[in-house]
Design an enzyme around this catalytic site. Structure first.
Site, PDB file in Angstrom:
ATOM      1  N   ASP A  62       8.398  -3.930  30.056  1.00 37.07           N
ATOM      2  CA  ASP A  62       8.195  -3.062  31.090  1.00 37.07           C
ATOM      3  C   ASP A  62       9.234  -1.990  30.908  1.00 37.07           C
ATOM      4  O   ASP A  62       9.180  -0.688  31.365  1.00 37.07           O
ATOM      5  CB  ASP A  62       7.960  -3.740  32.564  1.00 37.07           C
ATOM      6  CG  ASP A  62       6.880  -4.683  32.800  1.00 37.07           C
ATOM      7  OD1 ASP A  62       5.702  -4.362  32.053  1.00 37.07           O
ATOM      8  OD2 ASP A  62       7.087  -5.616  33.530  1.00 37.07           O
ATOM      9  N   ASP A 101       7.220 -12.080  34.090  1.00 36.40           N
ATOM     10  CA  ASP A 101       8.078 -11.252  34.444  1.00 36.40           C
ATOM     11  C   ASP A 101       9.629 -11.972  35.058  1.00 36.40           C
ATOM     12  O   ASP A 101       9.357 -12.905  35.353  1.00 36.40           O
ATOM     13  CB  ASP A 101       7.584 -10.282  35.722  1.00 36.40           C
ATOM     14  CG  ASP A 101       6.719  -9.230  35.199  1.00 36.40           C
ATOM     15  OD1 ASP A 101       6.902  -8.857  34.076  1.00 36.40           O
ATOM     16  OD2 ASP A 101       5.621  -8.981  36.063  1.00 36.40           O
TER      17      ASP A 101
END
Length: 156
Positions: A128, A114
């Site tokens: 995401d 991330d």
């Protein structure tokens, strides 16, 4: 929407997601953060061992099985979705592309990479974004579109 276009969208999500994660890995160390807009938006390299908000940490096999099961369901049901439900088909394509992007990370490293960090929200990635957008398209279709009933009338 033609199926080939939707497969292309899903594949594009996977490519952009994996390229962006590769770029972050090549240019940053885990935990490193680069301010883009100070205290608002940063690029922060995070290795996430769980799902959204870090829940179910270190359940790699569980997440891989769920993602693969979901992809099998998508392949099975996709052709059964009427062509008039283009937004739902798009949502499923986005969801599938995002799921594949994150499952590649889980298989390779056990973590999801991330890096988008808005400081008031958990750090996230391209996959995401695709998953959340896809789920939004699906929910919108379910809530606001009319579905044909078995009697031939449209119902909600």
């Amino acid at each position: 929407m033609p199926i080939l276009l939707l497969v292309t969208i899903a594949a594009t999500i996977v490519v952009v997601d994996q390229w962006s994660k590769y770029y972050i890995q090549a240019h940053m160390a885990p935990g490193m953060s680069i301010p883009v807009l100070d205290n608002i938006f940063h690029i922060t390299y995070v290795l996430n061992p769980g799902a959204a908000f870090g829940i179910l940490e270190h359940q790699r096999d569980f997440f891989i099985i769920i993602a693969l099961f979901m992809l099998v369901l998508v392949c099975y049901f996709f052709s059964r979705i009427p062509a008039t439900f283009g937004l739902m088909r798009l949502g499923i394509s986005l969801l599938a592309g995002g799921a594949v992007g994150n499952v590649i990370d889980r298989i390779q490293t056990g973590y999801v990479i991330d890096f988008f960090d808005f400081r008031i929200w958990p750090v996230f990635n391209v996959a995401d974004i695709a998953i959340v957008t896809g789920v939004g398209c699906i929910i919108y279709t379910i809530v606001f579109m009319s579905f044909p009933s078995k009697t031939g009338e449209n119902s909600r």
